[in-house]
Design a protein around this motif. Sequence first.
Motif, short mmCIF file in Angstrom:
data_model
loop_
_atom_site.label_atom_id
_atom_site.label_comp_id
_atom_site.label_asym_id
_atom_site.label_seq_id
_atom_site.Cartn_x
_atom_site.Cartn_y
_atom_site.Cartn_z
N GLU A 33 0.83 -1.21 0.00
CA GLU A 33 0.00 0.00 0.00
C GLU A 33 0.87 1.26 0.00
OE1 GLU A 33 -3.34 0.36 -0.33
OE2 GLU A 33 -3.36 -1.79 -0.71
N GLU A 34 1.92 1.23 0.80
CA GLU A 34 2.85 2.37 0.86
C GLU A 34 3.52 2.58 -0.49
OE1 GLU A 34 7.03 2.88 3.02
OE2 GLU A 34 5.38 2.58 4.42
N ASP A 35 3.95 1.48 -1.11
CA ASP A 35 4.59 1.57 -2.43
C ASP A 35 3.61 2.10 -3.48
OD1 ASP A 35 6.90 0.61 -1.30
OD2 ASP A 35 6.71 -1.42 -2.15
N LYS A 36 2.36 1.66 -3.39
CA LYS A 36 1.34 2.11 -4.34
C LYS A 36 1.12 3.61 -4.20
CE LYS A 36 -2.53 -0.31 -5.12
NZ LYS A 36 -3.88 -0.86 -4.83
N LYS A 37 1.07 4.10 -2.97
CA LYS A 37 0.90 5.54 -2.73
C LYS A 37 2.10 6.31 -3.27
CE LYS A 37 -2.07 5.20 1.30
NZ LYS A 37 -2.16 5.38 2.77
N ALA A 38 3.29 5.76 -3.07
CA ALA A 38 4.50 6.43 -3.56
C ALA A 38 4.48 6.53 -5.07
CB ALA A 38 5.74 5.69 -3.08
N GLY B 264 4.35 9.86 -7.14
CA GLY B 264 5.37 10.06 -8.16
C GLY B 264 4.74 10.38 -9.50
N SER B 265 3.63 9.72 -9.81
CA SER B 265 2.93 9.99 -11.07
C SER B 265 2.39 11.40 -11.09
CB SER B 265 1.77 9.00 -11.26
OG SER B 265 2.26 7.70 -11.40
N LYS B 266 1.87 11.86 -9.95
CA LYS B 266 1.37 13.23 -9.87
C LYS B 266 2.52 14.21 -10.06
CE LYS B 266 -2.44 12.10 -6.81
NZ LYS B 266 -2.95 12.15 -5.43
N MET B 267 3.66 13.93 -9.42
CA MET B 267 4.82 14.81 -9.57
C MET B 267 5.31 14.79 -11.01
SD MET B 267 5.15 16.41 -6.84
CE MET B 267 6.64 17.26 -7.32
#
Length: 139
Positions: free
Chosen positions: A103-108, A112-115
């Motif tokens: 879940e943490e990796d998915k959020k990252a 990252g995609s947003k950035m």
Amino acid sequence: SSFATAAAGAAAAATATSSSVPAAPHNQSRKPLPAPHLNKIKRRKLEAMLSQYGLSTTGTDSDLKTRYRNFRLLHNSQCNSAYPKSISQLAKQIHDAERAKREEDKKAVLNGSKMHGVCMKNVGAKLDAAGKSGRGVTA
């Protein structure tokens, strides 16, 4: 005579008190797991080792090795505990930790995609500005 009766009463009270407090169920039968050379173990053997403890056997070879190392660490940390966690509790703890990490990796990745989107928008704006001005783009 009254002293003997009082002493017997005190002994009985002490026995009753000590028997009402449960003794620590120190698990003498739990032995630490050895540290095998995981790089030399075939995948099928590693899967068998994991399934023996109720652990997932899915994922890459690296995932399986990490899962076994983490389980071994938890298991061995419980060997000297007065109230060791059961094997199934340890397996659940590993499962829950892996799920939290996913879940943490998915959020990252999403962050990252947003950035990435913000950066691309900025690059696009610079390209547009450079195209209008006839100058090259400097990032």
